[in-house]
Design an enzyme around this catalytic site. Structure first.
Site, short mmCIF file in Angstrom:
data_model
loop_
_atom_site.label_atom_id
_atom_site.label_comp_id
_atom_site.label_asym_id
_atom_site.label_seq_id
_atom_site.Cartn_x
_atom_site.Cartn_y
_atom_site.Cartn_z
N ARG A 257 4.34 -5.34 4.47
CA ARG A 257 3.88 -4.05 3.95
C ARG A 257 2.87 -3.51 4.96
O ARG A 257 1.73 -3.96 5.00
CB ARG A 257 3.21 -4.31 2.59
CG ARG A 257 2.94 -3.08 1.75
CD ARG A 257 1.91 -3.39 0.67
NE ARG A 257 0.57 -3.43 1.24
CZ ARG A 257 -0.44 -4.17 0.75
NH1 ARG A 257 -0.27 -4.92 -0.30
NH2 ARG A 257 -1.63 -4.14 1.33
N HIS A 261 -1.37 -1.14 -0.32
CA HIS A 261 -0.51 -1.40 -1.48
C HIS A 261 -0.02 -0.08 -2.10
O HIS A 261 1.17 0.12 -2.32
CB HIS A 261 -1.26 -2.23 -2.52
CG HIS A 261 -0.54 -2.36 -3.81
ND1 HIS A 261 0.61 -3.10 -3.95
CD2 HIS A 261 -0.78 -1.80 -5.02
CE1 HIS A 261 1.04 -3.00 -5.19
NE2 HIS A 261 0.23 -2.22 -5.85
N TYR A 270 -9.39 -6.78 2.64
CA TYR A 270 -8.90 -8.15 2.42
C TYR A 270 -7.92 -8.69 3.46
O TYR A 270 -7.59 -9.85 3.44
CB TYR A 270 -8.27 -8.29 1.02
CG TYR A 270 -7.13 -7.32 0.75
CD1 TYR A 270 -5.84 -7.58 1.21
CD2 TYR A 270 -7.34 -6.13 0.05
CE1 TYR A 270 -4.81 -6.68 0.97
CE2 TYR A 270 -6.30 -5.23 -0.20
CZ TYR A 270 -5.04 -5.52 0.26
OH TYR A 270 -4.03 -4.64 0.04
C1 LIG Z 1 3.19 -6.71 -15.53
C2 LIG Z 1 2.32 -6.10 -14.49
N1 LIG Z 1 1.18 -6.71 -14.13
C3 LIG Z 1 0.40 -6.16 -13.18
C4 LIG Z 1 0.72 -4.96 -12.60
C5 LIG Z 1 -0.19 -4.34 -11.53
N2 LIG Z 1 0.45 -4.46 -10.22
C6 LIG Z 1 1.16 -3.45 -9.70
S1 LIG Z 1 1.85 -3.84 -8.23
C7 LIG Z 1 1.18 -5.40 -8.24
C8 LIG Z 1 1.48 -6.36 -7.13
C9 LIG Z 1 2.95 -6.61 -6.95
O1 LIG Z 1 3.20 -7.35 -5.78
P1 LIG Z 1 4.65 -7.68 -5.28
O2 LIG Z 1 5.51 -8.15 -6.40
O3 LIG Z 1 4.52 -8.58 -4.12
O4 LIG Z 1 5.25 -6.27 -4.85
P2 LIG Z 1 4.71 -5.26 -3.71
O5 LIG Z 1 3.76 -4.33 -4.41
O6 LIG Z 1 4.06 -6.07 -2.66
O7 LIG Z 1 5.92 -4.53 -3.24
C10 LIG Z 1 0.41 -5.58 -9.40
C11 LIG Z 1 -0.32 -6.80 -9.72
C12 LIG Z 1 1.92 -4.33 -13.04
N3 LIG Z 1 2.33 -3.18 -12.53
N4 LIG Z 1 2.70 -4.93 -13.98
#
Ligand SMILES: Cc1ncc(C[n+]2csc(CCOP(=O)(O)OP(=O)(O)O)c2C)c(N)n1
Ligand SMILES: [Mg+2]
Length: 367
Positions: A257, A261, A270
């Site tokens: 990425r 985020h 971080y």
């Molecule tokens: C059930 C849930 N818990 C927490 C969140 C908050 N949240 C949004 S994106 C994220 C991180 C996701 O990381 P990853 O699966 O690696 O996907 P990326 O964003 O890196 O594409 C979090 C914790 C959410 N959207 N849904």
């Protein structure tokens, strides 16, 4: 890790993957290059538009174009794709206009395309919630008799996308269980972009992510997610197996990425700069361009034309967004349930009351 294109563009032959790509023409390869350039330009413009107050939020897919254009093009028209919120390259490969994605992130639509017609599920923000849907859909396909019949036009598979962090959600484990038990035609495709907001994948899993599905008996592999050709080939092989009735597969696409985020995040808090620089050298777009230059299948005029088209696309997004209405915050409550619900109505009224406090300010500002 399976790789066909090294970061410097060198193409390595591969006995199993090469036959899957044998039909590709130089036009196809240049097309993938153009796809990635276009979607990156749309992505960068969307980030700017969020900064200008035109979008509520934007989740950038910068750096993940190879993983997404490769997987998106691996699917057949009849396959059903189940994306996350960061799947702009997959959406592009399915013919979804970037403007449609911007409407979503502006808060004026809930999806913007017809999931039945485009065979692509709405974006999902709730992590992992889409994976049981994907498996359920795959089990439905089995019951419809469109799995493993040998008919290439009707046999269908599901491509379920999720992130590295999402692989820790209970729903993904449950999805693995159902998919394995019922041998559902699902390809789980996890883009390991190294981070789940500020949590690195090294904390998320103590074994390579690809190994996680093996306890369920779901065959898996790790592919270089910045190598569009390897992503295309591995996803195509996995989808072919799923369509043929051989059960689920799991692919970990190792990528990065490159941006924050979302526009609400500041990664300088971080993650080390050196890591970002290390991955910039593995850029999926640069890599395919270097390869095409090495085999003498791209010239400066084509590269310049792609850049111009990408600029035009960004400008179209920029102008169109200003013509769009602002979302009415009260519509937040409209689609919580299909039928009216007293608790939702109560919340809607309380929110309207809250908003009414600012009406005088708005009138004052207008004067
Ligand atoms: C059930 C849930 N818990 C927490 C969140 C908050 N949240 C949004 S994106 C994220 C991180 C996701 O990381 P990853 O699966 O690696 O996907 P990326 O964003 O890196 O594409 C979090 C914790 C959410 N959207 N849904
Ligand atoms: Mg991630």
């Amino acid at each position: 890790m399976l790789q066909l294109l090294a970061p410097d563009g060198t193409r390595t032959p591969h006995d199993e993957l090469d036959p899957v790509l044998a039909h590709l023409t130089a036009d196809d390869l240049r097309g993938y290059y153009r796809d990635m350039v276009m979607i990156r330009a749309a992505d960068l413009e969307a980030t700017s538009l969020q900064r200008q107050g035109q979008l509520g939020l934007w989740a950038s897919a910068l750096g993940q174009e190879g993983a997404q254009i490769g997987a998106g093009h691996a699917a057949r028209t009849q396959d059903y794709l189940v994306p996350t919120y960061r799947e702009h390259g997959v959406a592009w490969a399915r013919g979804i206009e970037p403007m449609t994605l911007l409407e979503l992130f502006r808060g004026i639509s809930h999806c913007g395309w017809d999931p039945f017609a485009i065979r692509t599920h709405p974006y999902m923000i709730v992590l992992g919630a889409q994976t049981p849907h994907a498996v359920g859909y795959g089990m439905g396909l089995q019951r419809d008799g469109v799995v493993g019949t040998g008919d290439v036009d009707t046999d269908t598979a599901v491509l379920a996308l999720f992130g590295d962090g999402t692989s820790s959600e209970g729903e993904v484990s449950e999805s693995f269980t159902f998919a394995a038990s019922f041998q559902a035609p699902v390809v789980f495709y996890s883009q390991n972009n190294q981070w789940a907001i500020s949590v690195p994948t090294s904390v998320q899993t103590r074994v390579p992510l690809a190994q996680r599905s093996r306890g369920w008996g779901i065959p898996s592999l790790r592919v270089d997610g910045n190598d569009v050709l390897a992503c295309l080939a591995t996803t195509r092989i996995a989808l072919d197996a799923a369509r043929a009735g051989e059960g689920p597969r799991f692919i970990e696409a190792l990528t990065y990425r490159m941006a924050a985020h979302t526009t609400s995040d500041d990664p300088t808090r971080y993650r080390p700069r050196a890591e970002e620089e290390e991955w910039a050298a593995k850029d999926p777009i640069l890599r395919l361009r270097l390869h095409l230059q090495q085999i003498d299948e791209i010239d400066d005029a084509y590269i310049a034309r792609c850049d111009e088209e990408a600029h035009d696309l960004a400008m179209r997004l920029h102008h169109h967004i200003h013509e769009m209405p602002d979302p009415d915050p009260r519509t937040l409550f409209d689609d919580v349930y299909a039928e009216p619900h007293p608790l939702v109505e109560e919340e809607r009224a309380a929110y309207a009351q809250y908003l009414s406090q600012f009406e005088d300010d708005a009138e004052g500002a207008a004067r």
